[in-house]
Scaffold this motif. Structure first.
Motif, PDB file in Angstrom:
ATOM      1  N   GLY A 117      38.242  51.524  26.002  1.00  0.00           N
ATOM      2  CA  GLY A 117      37.727  50.622  26.962  1.00  0.00           C
ATOM      3  C   GLY A 117      36.042  50.492  26.800  1.00  0.00           C
ATOM      4  N   VAL A 136      42.491  41.777  30.579  1.00  0.00           N
ATOM      5  CA  VAL A 136      42.510  43.256  30.774  1.00  0.00           C
ATOM      6  C   VAL A 136      42.516  43.494  32.484  1.00  0.00           C
ATOM      7  CG1 VAL A 136      41.068  45.543  30.612  1.00  0.00           C
ATOM      8  CG2 VAL A 136      41.148  43.834  28.793  1.00  0.00           C
ATOM      9  N   ARG A 140      45.011  44.837  36.858  1.00  0.00           N
ATOM     10  CA  ARG A 140      44.879  45.527  38.235  1.00  0.00           C
ATOM     11  C   ARG A 140      45.625  44.829  39.428  1.00  0.00           C
ATOM     12  NH1 ARG A 140      41.962  48.606  41.165  1.00  0.00           N
ATOM     13  NH2 ARG A 140      40.738  46.967  42.151  1.00  0.00           N
ATOM     14  N   LEU A 176      42.479  52.064  32.128  1.00  0.00           N
ATOM     15  CA  LEU A 176      41.713  51.198  31.145  1.00  0.00           C
ATOM     16  C   LEU A 176      40.964  49.820  31.891  1.00  0.00           C
ATOM     17  CD1 LEU A 176      40.934  50.940  28.103  1.00  0.00           C
ATOM     18  CD2 LEU A 176      43.001  49.647  27.917  1.00  0.00           C
ATOM     19  N   TYR A 181      36.315  47.403  33.598  1.00  0.00           N
ATOM     20  CA  TYR A 181      35.531  46.772  34.643  1.00  0.00           C
ATOM     21  C   TYR A 181      34.115  47.451  35.083  1.00  0.00           C
ATOM     22  CZ  TYR A 181      34.960  45.056  39.344  1.00  0.00           C
ATOM     23  OH  TYR A 181      34.307  44.391  40.603  1.00  0.00           O
TER      24      TYR A 181
ATOM     25  N   PHE B  42      35.674  45.408  18.449  1.00  0.00           N
ATOM     26  CA  PHE B  42      35.634  46.308  19.662  1.00  0.00           C
ATOM     27  C   PHE B  42      36.578  45.955  20.806  1.00  0.00           C
ATOM     28  CE2 PHE B  42      30.730  47.444  19.463  1.00  0.00           C
ATOM     29  CZ  PHE B  42      31.119  48.252  18.481  1.00  0.00           C
ATOM     30  N   ALA B  46      41.736  47.426  22.893  1.00  0.00           N
ATOM     31  CA  ALA B  46      42.065  47.394  24.298  1.00  0.00           C
ATOM     32  C   ALA B  46      42.886  46.158  24.874  1.00  0.00           C
ATOM     33  CB  ALA B  46      40.707  47.472  25.221  1.00  0.00           C
ATOM     34  N   MET B  47      42.593  45.137  24.263  1.00  0.00           N
ATOM     35  CA  MET B  47      43.281  43.973  24.623  1.00  0.00           C
ATOM     36  C   MET B  47      44.787  44.072  24.131  1.00  0.00           C
ATOM     37  SD  MET B  47      40.471  40.979  24.521  1.00  0.00           S
ATOM     38  CE  MET B  47      41.736  39.727  24.943  1.00  0.00           C
ATOM     39  N   PHE B  49      46.479  46.703  23.375  1.00  0.00           N
ATOM     40  CA  PHE B  49      47.092  47.867  24.147  1.00  0.00           C
ATOM     41  C   PHE B  49      47.568  47.232  25.566  1.00  0.00           C
ATOM     42  CE2 PHE B  49      47.057  51.047  27.743  1.00  0.00           C
ATOM     43  CZ  PHE B  49      47.765  51.982  27.055  1.00  0.00           C
ATOM     44  N   VAL B  50      46.741  46.697  26.294  1.00  0.00           N
ATOM     45  CA  VAL B  50      46.803  46.064  27.517  1.00  0.00           C
ATOM     46  C   VAL B  50      48.151  44.690  27.494  1.00  0.00           C
ATOM     47  CG1 VAL B  50      46.039  44.799  29.664  1.00  0.00           C
ATOM     48  CG2 VAL B  50      45.061  46.790  28.638  1.00  0.00           C
ATOM     49  N   ILE B  54      51.536  45.059  28.926  1.00  0.00           N
ATOM     50  CA  ILE B  54      51.893  43.986  30.271  1.00  0.00           C
ATOM     51  C   ILE B  54      52.417  42.671  29.795  1.00  0.00           C
ATOM     52  CG2 ILE B  54      50.466  42.484  31.837  1.00  0.00           C
ATOM     53  CD1 ILE B  54      48.284  44.459  32.106  1.00  0.00           C
ATOM     54  N   ILE B 252      44.040  43.218  47.309  1.00  0.00           N
ATOM     55  CA  ILE B 252      44.929  43.282  45.908  1.00  0.00           C
ATOM     56  C   ILE B 252      45.773  44.808  46.207  1.00  0.00           C
ATOM     57  CG2 ILE B 252      45.104  43.771  43.543  1.00  0.00           C
ATOM     58  CD1 ILE B 252      42.506  42.238  43.374  1.00  0.00           C
ATOM     59  N   ASP B 253      44.798  45.802  46.504  1.00  0.00           N
ATOM     60  CA  ASP B 253      45.574  47.123  46.686  1.00  0.00           C
ATOM     61  C   ASP B 253      46.567  47.074  47.941  1.00  0.00           C
ATOM     62  OD1 ASP B 253      44.697  47.926  44.357  1.00  0.00           O
ATOM     63  OD2 ASP B 253      42.997  48.744  45.201  1.00  0.00           O
ATOM     64  N   LYS B 256      49.939  45.705  47.415  1.00  0.00           N
ATOM     65  CA  LYS B 256      50.757  46.496  46.503  1.00  0.00           C
ATOM     66  C   LYS B 256      50.982  47.965  47.049  1.00  0.00           C
ATOM     67  CE  LYS B 256      48.333  46.240  42.875  1.00  0.00           C
ATOM     68  NZ  LYS B 256      47.629  46.416  41.351  1.00  0.00           N
TER      69      LYS B 256
END
Lengths: 301, 322
Positions: A117, A136, A140, A176, A181, B42, B46-47, B49-50, B54, B252-253, B256
């Motif tokens: 990250g 990414v 969330r 991540l 973020y 860089f 990460a991208m 992986f996500v 996802i 958002i949370d 969910k």
């Protein structure tokens, strides 16, 4: 904003002008509040603190009671404390294993998420890759259940369900985006000139990142790491589906104390306390970081 | 620290001397290549992986929602088109009530959290003695494990031995069923959410308040505005962008929410599904009833609700920031 600042300056100008003309001493500033307000404020703050802390205190008390005492409403506050529940939780129910599981999953997923990250956040911040960042950050927004069915299918075919790897991978999914973020807003606030001057002095761009930017962002990484550890420690849904009997994490293990017929309240409260205490101790020592992480980027508008 | 440095292959050699002497051509070239492509070097891991974790599952969920998959994901399933969506959208027994509960849970919790959060943030705005202790108190619910929090409230709201009913008894109010009542359960879980997450809103709003410039407030004070006028006409409008960020992050949370509901009411949101939100409903369909096709359709609809409400808020924020 600009309009408002403009107005203010005007008012201040006229203000100073008039005071200069009419009275030699500046008008005394009104005190911040009346006495009544001060009393109200103290009372309100005490109420807030009580509201936030009392339930946790109640949980702690119940964990020190026998089940007989818990059912005796006359013994709400006055009772003989016992550590029997903790002995029960830690020894007979083998909570040390679950504590280790939770710790290991949270620690490894946080470390790996930092490795992936931090450079990503750096690139996204420096090259303003807003669309990539959005990918990414989508993580969330998506409800976790929608990922669990495919994950479960793939990972059970790979015979990975019940292992640590799959838990770590799923928790990285939480860590991540959080780390990206927080680190993005951290890198945004770091002056670019430092790196540029390092490059003028002969470092390559990656060298400048490694030798200048990374050492400067230790505080940011601590913030991101601590928050990611906490969220991973507290995560429940992924472990509920993907953990096995040997890799069960603490939030899932709590349910051992709830059976269909009855609840072992003393044991349950001791278990709940055991889950919460470590994370609270970490939080107390790292307050500053947690607060800055939770508010990262929130006020930039 | 060593963990945090980028992978070996991505590092450049030392700026001068040693590295170059050991492997002149290849090393320099690679380093130069890495530096030129550092943007993607860089960001890509990460991208990827996500993306793998996802995008691919989401595509799968979308596909599953168009099949009659059930029982086992491995079992043969047939393509049924939009059948699942029709079934779900005409389901007035579980789906629509779940939508209603999700929206009312989120809406009520958000209103309470923002109003309470704003009041507390204003109380904390100016420095005072004992500030440290209040900050600690604010942090505690925030970091407490949600499942443990659910269990804790379950004891406190227990109709027979719970502390809340004991308190009510002292002032002569008869015991209430709280979590076990069909009408009171959802409200009680909202209360728990408010307890746990109001501190988050306080932190965000407090950060916003401290970064406000003092001047407009001072000016209004000089002009003789009282505290309420200054709050509603100066502070609140300036705070609107921060308030919307807080609503976005928390919303958002809240949409969910799962842990507290599952910990307090168990599978299916209780025996009468009294706290069954979309998330709990979809979880039950997937992992208790193995109705993968149906649950996927619910999830896609749920996802659309989340994206829709976020989009609305972002639009609102843009309008406010102008």
């Amino acid at each position: 904003m600009t309009v408002l600042t403009g107005n203010t300056e005007n008012t201040e100008d006229t203000e100073t002008a008039s005071t200069a003309r009419l009275a030699p001493a500046p008008r005394p500033r009104k005190p911040l509040g009346t006495r009544a307000y001060k009393v109200f404020r103290v009372a309100a703050l005490v109420a807030v603190v009580l509201f936030l802390v009392a339930p946790l205190f109640w949980m702690l008390l119940a964990s020190l009671k026998t089940n007989v005492d818990i059912y005796d409403t006359g013994k709400s506050l006055l009772f003989t404390p016992t550590f029997e529940n903790y002995a029960n939780v830690l020894q007979r129910n083998n909570y040390f294993v679950f504590i280790f599981n939770s710790f290991w999953v949270a620690f490894v997923s946080t470390a790996l998420s930092l490795v992936l990250g931090v450079p990503a956040a750096y690139a996204m911040s420096r090259f303003t890759m807003h669309r990539s960042a959005l990918v990414v950050l989508m993580a969330r927004v998506i409800p976790g259940v929608s990922l669990l069915v495919p994950w479960y299918y793939v990972f059970s075919n790979l015979k990975m369900v019940g292992g640590f790897e799959v838990l770590i991978l799923s928790h990285m999914f939480v860590s991540l985006p959080l780390i990206v973020y927080i680190m993005m807003s951290y890198f945004d606030s770091l002056p670019l000139e430092l790196e540029e001057s390092a490059q003028v002095d002969g470092l390559t761009p990656i060298g400048a990142f490694r030798r200048i930017t990374l050492p400067l962002s230790v505080a940011g990484m601590a913030t991101a790491g601590i928050l990611s550890f906490i969220f991973s420690w507290n995560n429940f849904m992924f472990a509920l589906v993907l953990s096995g009997s040997k890799t069960k994490t603490l939030p899932v293990a709590i349910f051992d104390f709830v059976s269909y017929a009855s609840i072992d309240w003393g044991g349950l409260m001791a278990a709940a306390t055991v889950v919460t205490i470590p994370i609270m101790i970490i939080a107390l020592f790292t307050q500053k970081y947690i607060v800055s992480g939770m508010t990262a980027g929130a006020t930039k508008g | 620290m060593s963990v945090l440095t980028p992978p070996r292959s991505a590092q450049s050699g030392p700026p001068s001397g040693r590295g170059a002497r050991r492997a002149p051509g290849a090393r320099e070239n690679f380093s130069a290549w890495a530096n030129r492509h550092r943007k993607w070097l860089f960001a890509a891991p990460a991208m990827i992986f996500v993306g793998v974790l996802i995008v691919f599952p989401l595509a799968w969920t979308l596909y599953l929602s168009l099949t009659d998959s059930q029982g086992s994901v491995r079992a043969a399933s047939e393509f049924v088109g939009l059948q699942n969506y029709l079934t779900v959208l005409s389901d007035a027994e579980r789906f629509w009530p779940a939508v209603g509960r999700t929206l009312s849970f989120t809406g009520v919790a958000l209103v309470c959290e923002v109003v309470l959060g704003m009041c507390i943030a204003l109380l904390l705005w100016r420095p005072f003695r004992g500030e440290k202790w209040v900050r600690v108190a604010i942090l505690l619910p925030l970091v407490a494990t949600p499942v443990a929090v659910g269990m804790m409230w379950r004891l406190i709201f227990d109709p027979n031995i719970g502390f809340v009913n004991q308190l009510l008894g002292m002032v002569g109010i008869p015991p209430q069923p709280w979590l076990s009542g069909q009408d009171t359960a959802l409200g009680t879980t909202i209360f728990m959410d408010v307890w746990q997450w109001t501190p988050m809103v306080v932190l965000i709003l407090l950060a916003g308040l401290t970064s406000l410039s003092e001047e407009p407030d001072e000016a209004a004070r000089m002009d003789g505005a009282n505290a309420f006028q200054r709050f509603f006409f100066i502070t609140l409008p300036l705070m609107m962008p921060t308030v919307i960020v807080a609503i976005l992050l928390r919303g958002i949370d809240a949409l969910k929410t799962f842990d507290i509901l599952y910990a307090t009411k168990g599978k299916g949101g209780g025996s009468f599904h009294e706290v069954e939100t979309l998330n709990v409903y979809a979880y039950g369909l997937s992992f208790d009833y193995n109705q993968y096709g149906l649950s996927s359709a619910v999830l896609i609809l749920f996802f659309m609700i989340i994206i829709g409400s976020m989009w609305l808020l972002t639009m609102r924020k843009k309008a406010v920031s102008k």
